[in-house]
Enzyme design. Structure first.
Site, mmCIF file in Angstrom:
data_model
loop_
_atom_site.group_PDB
_atom_site.id
_atom_site.type_symbol
_atom_site.label_atom_id
_atom_site.label_comp_id
_atom_site.label_asym_id
_atom_site.label_seq_id
_atom_site.Cartn_x
_atom_site.Cartn_y
_atom_site.Cartn_z
ATOM 1 N N ASP A 26 0.971 -1.148 -0.054
ATOM 2 C CA ASP A 26 -0.099 -0.024 -0.013
ATOM 3 C C ASP A 26 0.972 1.350 0.015
ATOM 4 O O ASP A 26 0.325 2.263 -0.327
ATOM 5 C CB ASP A 26 -0.997 0.169 1.104
ATOM 6 N N TYR A 41 -5.617 -7.654 12.162
ATOM 7 C CA TYR A 41 -6.139 -6.576 12.173
ATOM 8 C C TYR A 41 -7.476 -7.040 12.661
ATOM 9 O O TYR A 41 -8.446 -6.608 12.131
ATOM 10 C CB TYR A 41 -6.082 -5.933 10.587
ATOM 11 N N GLU A 67 2.238 -6.777 13.540
ATOM 12 C CA GLU A 67 1.454 -5.430 13.039
ATOM 13 C C GLU A 67 0.147 -5.600 13.483
ATOM 14 O O GLU A 67 -0.716 -6.528 13.420
ATOM 15 C CB GLU A 67 1.375 -5.600 11.349
ATOM 16 N N GLU A 123 4.246 -10.530 4.554
ATOM 17 C CA GLU A 123 2.937 -10.883 4.292
ATOM 18 C C GLU A 123 3.127 -11.704 2.871
ATOM 19 O O GLU A 123 2.323 -11.532 1.843
ATOM 20 C CB GLU A 123 2.116 -9.761 4.001
HETATM 21 C C1 GCB Z 1 -0.558 -4.777 6.185
HETATM 22 C C2 GCB Z 1 0.685 -4.603 5.417
HETATM 23 C C3 GCB Z 1 1.006 -3.219 5.500
HETATM 24 C C4 GCB Z 1 -0.163 -2.314 5.353
HETATM 25 C C5 GCB Z 1 -1.015 -2.703 6.537
HETATM 26 C C6 GCB Z 1 -2.582 -1.902 6.413
HETATM 27 O O1 GCB Z 1 -0.780 -5.953 6.342
HETATM 28 O O2 GCB Z 1 1.814 -5.302 5.959
HETATM 29 O O3 GCB Z 1 2.173 -2.687 4.847
HETATM 30 O O4 GCB Z 1 0.130 -1.006 5.281
HETATM 31 O O5 GCB Z 1 -1.490 -3.817 6.432
HETATM 32 O O6 GCB Z 1 -2.655 -0.718 6.901
HETATM 33 O O7 GCB Z 1 -3.362 -2.391 5.620
#
Ligand code: GCB
Length: 631
Positions: free
Chosen positions: A173, A478, A514, A423
């Site tokens: 991203d 997430y 993350e 990832e």
């Molecule tokens: C992820 C990625 C990271 C993104 C993040 C997001 O899993 O590793 O590069 O910026 O999610 O905020 O979607």
């Protein structure tokens, strides 16, 4: 199209240029002439680059100009300046070194192509002695190409729009900033010179054990001396390979750095031919059971995934932001960060070395995953690893990148672990065949540091095919953001079940590499409302409750330190807003709650007394997670 070399031209050394008794250094940063490639601005370079534009080095070029065509350009751009070779350099070898050209660089000295390198986040150099004259100037022209393909790391795809414009897509991203984002150097080395130094440290009782090896352009007598931080010599040896002992050693510790210098000298009889100083710290790193040990003591990572990203300069290295970011890391109680998703400028690692910040050094292998675009299932329309998608060529580029990253960063005490990918599709067929040789290579190149990769949501403890090859489980999750958005109760249950599954399946230390929620500063709510500052706080608190209940947890890296620029997309409003700080480094409310937690932890694993037991510890989960809305 010009052939793409698979490795840097010139000597295969990535030692950082330094001025020493025998070496001089001229910094070539500043404003360079700049233009996009077109029919008039192109190779072969036999004259001046004619353009009204000037671009600063170091800086990405994309956001500098009020011109959409430049921002969206796919292909070569050209930089040019004049440089002088100091007249005192006659008899010396003259080198050019580019700390990075993102993602492919070509260097012309006057009319001669002297270097060509692929890989946007690692340095390369060229011996230009035969093409320049001490006391005279020369025309330095650098081409930089921002294209990402299946043969580059990171990968991408180029397509052509209906009206004929070339367009770049990629599988990460963050915005594909390009240009000369790090410094450019002209420097001298003696004819016979040191080409590489490797330092590995150990501890026996109160003695520091320092294994060293030195490579030189010609076989010559080598002397090494260790100086302490006051400049006092503490030990020395002769020979290109050896072991030194430092009595009553002062260790490099997280939060309490101590550095020694290894002064390496090439001798001809008693005459010194070359001298190079490498800074190092004495420390050990080890994974034992489910612990991550630094100097034999369990270490708990607190901190962030970061980015090299600021307004206007993009990924351009900036010492003011370097200092300020580290101040904020300290203020918030972070002891570490991951160089997500590419190796950062060497100045950053040197700063971490000096200030005792621990680094997980990640390669630029982000986006080896076609499944992330597959939405609900995580299986893309095409398999990630296949002859037509990511194949042997991609793997070779990844291997070469690993060689360069480890060669560049191997002596930094701050670097305690390599993350070889972010990832990847580790849940797909072919993942093991792709990664097993890379893991083997990384272990050959550096047998001392643990290895990890950051696992994507779709890679679960049941379907992941590579986790057993690594030392530490780094998990990106997430729950409460991309899934169970706004429902932290359910998110907590799924997260806990997921984490416990990894621990039981692999029996390795686990960290959250993350977890984060997009947050608009100034957005407030008394409800669990995504995008509000309170939601970011509650989201992080929920994660921490789970981490604190699992013994094998060794750390937490929030996504992200600061808001950062992304490619266009409907998920993003002026970039990714998961920063705990805004892009201009103002704290969101979550920064204060993190600070309360982390300054209390102080690098130690959370204990019951430090954390509140969760109200709801039930892991009785009924429904499968709806991955709706997953990226
Ligand atoms: C992820 C990625 C990271 C993104 C993040 C997001 O899993 O590793 O590069 O910026 O999610 O905020 O979607």
């Amino acid at each position: 199209m010009t052939p793409r070399p698979s490795h840097p031209t010139g000597e295969n050394t990535l030692l950082k240029p330094r001025s020493t008794l025998t070496r001089e250094l001229v910094n070539l940063d500043g404003l360079w002439r700049f233009a996009l490639e077109d029919a008039n601005v192109r190779e072969p370079w036999t004259g001046a680059l004619v353009s009204k534009l000037e671009a600063p080095v170091p800086s990405s070029y994309n956001d500098l100009f009020a011109d959409q065509q430049i921002r969206d350009h796919v292909g070569w751009v050209w930089y040019q300046r004049t440089a002088w070779v100091p007249r005192g350099w006659s008899g010396e070898r003259v080198f050019l070194r580019l700390d990075a050209a993102t993602h492919e660089g070509k260097v012309y000295v006057n009319d001669v192509l002297v270097a060509h390198h692929v890989g946007g986040y690692t340095p390369f150099e060229a011996d230009i002695t035969e093409h320049v004259t001490p006391g005279a100037d020369f025309r330095l022209t650098v081409g930089v190409n921002n294209e990402l393909t299946r043969a580059t790391i990171p990968p991408g795809t180029i397509s052509v729009s209906q009206d004929g414009r070339r367009q770049q897509t990629y599988l990460h991203d963050f915005y594909n900033y390009a240009g000369l984002a790090r410094s450019v150097w002209l420097y001298s080395k003696p004819e016979r010179h040191i080409t590489d130094v490797t330092i590995v440290t150990g501890i026996i009782g109160r003695t520091g054990v320092v294994d060293y090896s030195v490579e030189a352009s010609q076989e010559t007598k080598v002397r090494v001396r260790v100086l302490d931080a006051t400049g006092r010599e503490v030990t020395n040896a002769v020979g290109s390979v050896g072991t030194l002992s430092i009595e009553d050693v002062l260790l490099w510790r997280p939060g309490a750095a101590y550095l020694y210098d290894l002064v390496v000298e090439l001798l001809d009889g008693e005459d010194m031919v070359d001298s190079y100083t490498e800074h190092f710290g004495v420390r050990t790193v080890e994974v034992r059971g489910t612990d991550f040990l630094i100097n034999g003591e369990p270490f708990y990572f607190t901190g962030f995934g970061k980015h090299e990203d600021t307004a206007v300069r993009g990924k351009g290295h900036d010492n003011a932001y370097l200092v300020h970011d580290f101040q904020l890391l300290d203020w918030v109680g972070a002891n570490s960060f991951r160089t997500s998703h590419y190796p950062y400028a060497e100045e950053v690692l040197e700063f971490a070395d000096r200030h005792g910040i621990v680094v997980v050094d990640e390669t630029a292998a982000v986006g080896l995953n076609l499944g992330v675009q597959g939405g609900l299932t995580g299986i893309g329309p095409q398999p990630t690893f296949s002859p037509d998608t990511f194949n042997h060529e991609t793997q070779a580029a990844h291997a070469q990148h690993l060689r360069e990253v480890i060669a560049r960063d191997k002596n930094h005490p701050s670097v305690v672990m390599w993350s070889i990918a972010n990832e990847p599709a580790s849940n797909e067929d072919g993942a093991r065949e792709f990664f097993e040789p890379l893991v083997k290579l990384a272990r050959q190149l550096d047998p001392t540091r643990p290895l990890t990769y950051a696992a994507v949501m779709f890679a679960t403890f049941q379907n992941d095919k590579i986790a057993d090859l690594f030392d530490v489980l780094s998990i990106n999750r997430y729950y409460g953001w991309y899934v169970f958005t706004g429902d932290l109760k359910t998110a907590e249950q799924y997260l806990e079940r997921d984490m416990r599954g990894w621990v039981e399946a692999f029996g390795k230390p686990i960290m959250m590499s993350e977890y984060g929620a997009d947050t608009m500063p100034g957005q407030h709510s008394i409800w669990d409302m995504p995008w509000s500052e309170e939601y970011q706080q509650s989201f992080l608190d929920m994660n921490h409750r789970v981490f604190d209940r699992i013994d094998a947890f060794i750390g937490e890296h929030v996504w992200n330190f600061a808001d950062f620029q992304t490619s266009n997309g409907i998920h993003r409003v002026d970039g990714n807003r998961k920063g705990v700080f805004t892009r201009d480094r103002k704290p969101k409310a979550a920064a204060h709650s993190l600070r309360a937690r982390w300054t209390g932890l102080n690098g130690a694993k959370p204990t019951e007394g430090q954390t509140k037991a969760a109200e709801n510890t039930s892991t009785d989960v009924r429904a499968e997670p709806a991955l709706e809305g997953a990226k």
